[in-house]
Design a protein around this motif. Structure first.
Motif, PDB file in Angstrom:
ATOM      1  N   ALA A   1     -26.690 -27.159  21.808  1.00 56.09           N
ATOM      2  CA  ALA A   1     -27.586 -27.506  20.699  1.00 56.09           C
ATOM      3  C   ALA A   1     -28.142 -26.255  20.035  1.00 56.09           C
ATOM      4  O   ALA A   1     -28.266 -26.189  18.802  1.00 56.09           O
ATOM      5  CB  ALA A   1     -28.719 -28.392  21.203  1.00 56.09           C
ATOM      6  N   ASP A   2     -28.482 -25.238  20.835  1.00 55.54           N
ATOM      7  CA  ASP A   2     -28.998 -23.995  20.262  1.00 55.54           C
ATOM      8  C   ASP A   2     -27.901 -23.205  19.547  1.00 55.54           C
ATOM      9  O   ASP A   2     -28.169 -22.518  18.551  1.00 55.54           O
ATOM     10  CB  ASP A   2     -29.643 -23.134  21.349  1.00 55.54           C
ATOM     11  CG  ASP A   2     -31.062 -23.577  21.679  1.00 55.54           C
ATOM     12  OD1 ASP A   2     -31.702 -24.219  20.826  1.00 55.54           O
ATOM     13  OD2 ASP A   2     -31.536 -23.292  22.801  1.00 55.54           O
ATOM     14  N   ILE A   3     -26.672 -23.294  20.038  1.00 54.79           N
ATOM     15  CA  ILE A   3     -25.565 -22.639  19.336  1.00 54.79           C
ATOM     16  C   ILE A   3     -25.380 -23.296  17.970  1.00 54.79           C
ATOM     17  O   ILE A   3     -25.203 -22.614  16.950  1.00 54.79           O
ATOM     18  CB  ILE A   3     -24.262 -22.728  20.151  1.00 54.79           C
ATOM     19  CG1 ILE A   3     -24.432 -22.068  21.526  1.00 54.79           C
ATOM     20  CG2 ILE A   3     -23.110 -22.043  19.401  1.00 54.79           C
ATOM     21  CD1 ILE A   3     -23.263 -22.289  22.471  1.00 54.79           C
ATOM     22  N   ALA A   4     -25.435 -24.626  17.943  1.00 57.72           N
ATOM     23  CA  ALA A   4     -25.308 -25.349  16.680  1.00 57.72           C
ATOM     24  C   ALA A   4     -26.447 -24.990  15.724  1.00 57.72           C
ATOM     25  O   ALA A   4     -26.226 -24.784  14.520  1.00 57.72           O
ATOM     26  CB  ALA A   4     -25.291 -26.850  16.940  1.00 57.72           C
ATOM     27  N   LEU A   5     -27.666 -24.900  16.256  1.00 61.25           N
ATOM     28  CA  LEU A   5     -28.810 -24.537  15.417  1.00 61.25           C
ATOM     29  C   LEU A   5     -28.645 -23.129  14.859  1.00 61.25           C
ATOM     30  O   LEU A   5     -28.921 -22.883  13.678  1.00 61.25           O
ATOM     31  CB  LEU A   5     -30.103 -24.643  16.220  1.00 61.25           C
ATOM     32  CG  LEU A   5     -31.391 -24.234  15.489  1.00 61.25           C
ATOM     33  CD1 LEU A   5     -31.593 -25.065  14.232  1.00 61.25           C
ATOM     34  CD2 LEU A   5     -32.597 -24.365  16.427  1.00 61.25           C
ATOM     35  N   ALA A   6     -28.192 -22.200  15.681  1.00 63.54           N
ATOM     36  CA  ALA A   6     -27.971 -20.830  15.214  1.00 63.54           C
ATOM     37  C   ALA A   6     -26.912 -20.799  14.115  1.00 63.54           C
ATOM     38  O   ALA A   6     -27.022 -20.038  13.141  1.00 63.54           O
ATOM     39  CB  ALA A   6     -27.544 -19.937  16.377  1.00 63.54           C
ATOM     40  N   ALA A   7     -25.878 -21.634  14.253  1.00 64.72           N
ATOM     41  CA  ALA A   7     -24.839 -21.708  13.226  1.00 64.72           C
ATOM     42  C   ALA A   7     -25.429 -22.176  11.897  1.00 64.72           C
ATOM     43  O   ALA A   7     -25.117 -21.621  10.833  1.00 64.72           O
ATOM     44  CB  ALA A   7     -23.728 -22.654  13.676  1.00 64.72           C
ATOM     45  N   VAL A   8     -26.286 -23.187  11.947  1.00 67.50           N
ATOM     46  CA  VAL A   8     -26.929 -23.687  10.730  1.00 67.50           C
ATOM     47  C   VAL A   8     -27.789 -22.600  10.090  1.00 67.50           C
ATOM     48  O   VAL A   8     -27.780 -22.420   8.862  1.00 67.50           O
ATOM     49  CB  VAL A   8     -27.777 -24.937  11.042  1.00 67.50           C
ATOM     50  CG1 VAL A   8     -28.663 -25.304   9.855  1.00 67.50           C
ATOM     51  CG2 VAL A   8     -26.879 -26.105  11.404  1.00 67.50           C
ATOM     52  N   LYS A   9     -28.535 -21.872  10.908  1.00 66.10           N
ATOM     53  CA  LYS A   9     -29.380 -20.785  10.386  1.00 66.10           C
ATOM     54  C   LYS A   9     -28.524 -19.709   9.727  1.00 66.10           C
ATOM     55  O   LYS A   9     -28.882 -19.181   8.658  1.00 66.10           O
ATOM     56  CB  LYS A   9     -30.207 -20.185  11.515  1.00 66.10           C
ATOM     57  CG  LYS A   9     -31.181 -21.151  12.179  1.00 66.10           C
ATOM     58  CD  LYS A   9     -32.331 -21.521  11.273  1.00 66.10           C
ATOM     59  CE  LYS A   9     -33.380 -22.343  12.031  1.00 66.10           C
ATOM     60  NZ  LYS A   9     -34.531 -22.682  11.171  1.00 66.10           N
ATOM     61  N   ALA A  10     -27.398 -19.360  10.359  1.00 68.86           N
ATOM     62  CA  ALA A  10     -26.517 -18.332   9.807  1.00 68.86           C
ATOM     63  C   ALA A  10     -25.850 -18.810   8.524  1.00 68.86           C
ATOM     64  O   ALA A  10     -25.655 -18.034   7.584  1.00 68.86           O
ATOM     65  CB  ALA A  10     -25.468 -17.942  10.839  1.00 68.86           C
ATOM     66  N   ILE A  11     -25.493 -20.088   8.481  1.00 66.07           N
ATOM     67  CA  ILE A  11     -24.889 -20.651   7.272  1.00 66.07           C
ATOM     68  C   ILE A  11     -25.900 -20.666   6.128  1.00 66.07           C
ATOM     69  O   ILE A  11     -25.583 -20.287   4.991  1.00 66.07           O
ATOM     70  CB  ILE A  11     -24.355 -22.069   7.561  1.00 66.07           C
ATOM     71  CG1 ILE A  11     -23.102 -21.977   8.430  1.00 66.07           C
ATOM     72  CG2 ILE A  11     -24.056 -22.816   6.263  1.00 66.07           C
ATOM     73  CD1 ILE A  11     -22.619 -23.307   8.975  1.00 66.07           C
ATOM     74  N   ALA A  12     -27.129 -21.078   6.433  1.00 67.25           N
ATOM     75  CA  ALA A  12     -28.175 -21.105   5.409  1.00 67.25           C
ATOM     76  C   ALA A  12     -28.469 -19.710   4.877  1.00 67.25           C
ATOM     77  O   ALA A  12     -28.737 -19.530   3.679  1.00 67.25           O
ATOM     78  CB  ALA A  12     -29.448 -21.731   5.978  1.00 67.25           C
ATOM     79  N   ASP A  13     -28.400 -18.716   5.748  1.00 68.45           N
ATOM     80  CA  ASP A  13     -28.651 -17.326   5.361  1.00 68.45           C
ATOM     81  C   ASP A  13     -27.559 -16.813   4.421  1.00 68.45           C
ATOM     82  O   ASP A  13     -27.829 -15.987   3.544  1.00 68.45           O
ATOM     83  CB  ASP A  13     -28.718 -16.454   6.619  1.00 68.45           C
ATOM     84  CG  ASP A  13     -28.894 -14.988   6.308  1.00 68.45           C
ATOM     85  OD1 ASP A  13     -30.025 -14.577   5.964  1.00 68.45           O
ATOM     86  OD2 ASP A  13     -27.892 -14.242   6.393  1.00 68.45           O
TER      87      ASP A  13
END
Length: 324
Positions: A190-202
């Motif tokens: 779940a945290d890997i997925a969240l980090a991916a979303v943050k990186a995509i948004a960035d």
């Protein structure tokens, strides 16, 4: 950069099934393109008009390039594994470059310094597992490949979910993996997925060219891990010793689970983890918290929750037996 169309590999995997709902809620106008070798794995998404399920193989670079151009993909989440990982990853990077549409890439690697001369030397001195070593090659290609798109690397440590790959833990109270006494950091998908979303948004603005280590600051040993499971399950959980006999029997168990090639790979990887440990620095941990916007999920909490579900299931089964 406007997030218009996101291509997500391994969408049906442990990370992907957590990532897709986050992407849908985080980017309400974005289209998701999900390449898969088996569309049936993603059947739950077929009615969503924002999701395009494309059946084929990401090992086919021409097809992957076509997906990017036909769907105007400007963002990619690349999570690759398998015996053809090097060919697949390199051809994929080339396909994204050729498409001309991709603007940002998020790549799943592993925690650690895998690009500096000292880091590469240490990695190759200790590791023989090909699916570990290939990721340093991909990371270097991202660094030196001169791609027109920006990129961010995610560096997770050992997944919580790996505990469940061997059936003996919940069934027989035996922790198959010989983790040893050096200790390994643990991370939730779940945290890997969240980090991916943050990186995509960035979109590469502040996280472009950076690697985000993901996991716990604590490194869990075999004894600590077995202790957590014993406490949570309410019964003793035994461990496989990280010695000659333990490694031999672990490889046998791994081969039975995943076949000869992957069985050896798994044993090779875990042996280095047991001898050297695997974790992150305090600075890397703090950067992770900054990116996620929270503390990462705790391994202990995951163990307790999973064990509770297991015990509830056993109680339910007993109740059915009694009423039958």
């Amino acid at each position: 950069m406007a997030i218009e169309s996101i291509l997500v590999t391994a969408a049906s995997g442990n990370i992907g099934k957590r990532l897709i709902p986050l992407l849908l809620s985080s980017f309400p106008s974005a289209k998701l393109v999900l390449p898969t070798s088996s569309a049936s794995r993603l059947a739950s998404y077929t009615s969503n008009p924002r999701i395009s399920i494309e059946e084929g193989s990401i090992t086919d670079p021409q097809w992957l390039e076509h997906l990017c151009t036909s769907h105007a993909v400007n963002t990619v989440f690349l999570n690759v594994t398998g015996t053809d990982e090097l060919f697949t990853a390199m051809n994929a990077l080339d396909s994204f470059q050729r498409s001309g549409t991709v603007k940002h890439l998020v790549y799943v690697s592993g925690a650690g310094d895998w690009t500096s001369p000292a880091g590469i030397q240490a990695l190759f001195e200790r590791h023989t597992a090909a699916h570990v070593l290939v990721k340093t090659v991909v990371e270097q290609k991202l660094q030196y490949g001169g791609f027109h798109f920006t990129w961010t690397v995610l560096g997770p440590t050992l997944f919580f979910d790996n505990d469940l790959r061997f059936p003996n833990l919940l069934k027989n109270g035996y922790y198959d993996i010989p983790l040893g006494s050096a200790g390994v950091s643990r991370v939730s998908c779940a945290d890997i997925a969240l980090a991916a979303v943050k990186a995509i948004a960035d979109g590469g603005k502040t996280l472009g060219g950076k690697k985000i280590a993901l996991g716990s600051l604590q490194q869990y040993t075999d004894v600590e891990t077995a202790g957590l499971w014993s406490e949570a399950l309410g019964r003793e959980v035994r461990i496989r010793a990280a010695n000659v006999e333990g490694w031999e029997s672990f490889e046998v168990a791994s081969v039975a689970l995943a076949g000869k090639v992957w069985g050896r790979e798994i044993a090779l990887m875990y042996r280095v983890f047991a001898e050297d440990g695997w974790g992150m620095s305090a600075e890397e941990y703090a950067f992770q918290v900054q990116v996620l916007g929270k503390e990462p999920e705790r391994y202990r909490d995951w163990v307790v929750e999973l064990a509770k579900g297991e015990k509830d299931g056993m109680e339910s089964a007993r109740s059915c037996e009694a009423s039958g």
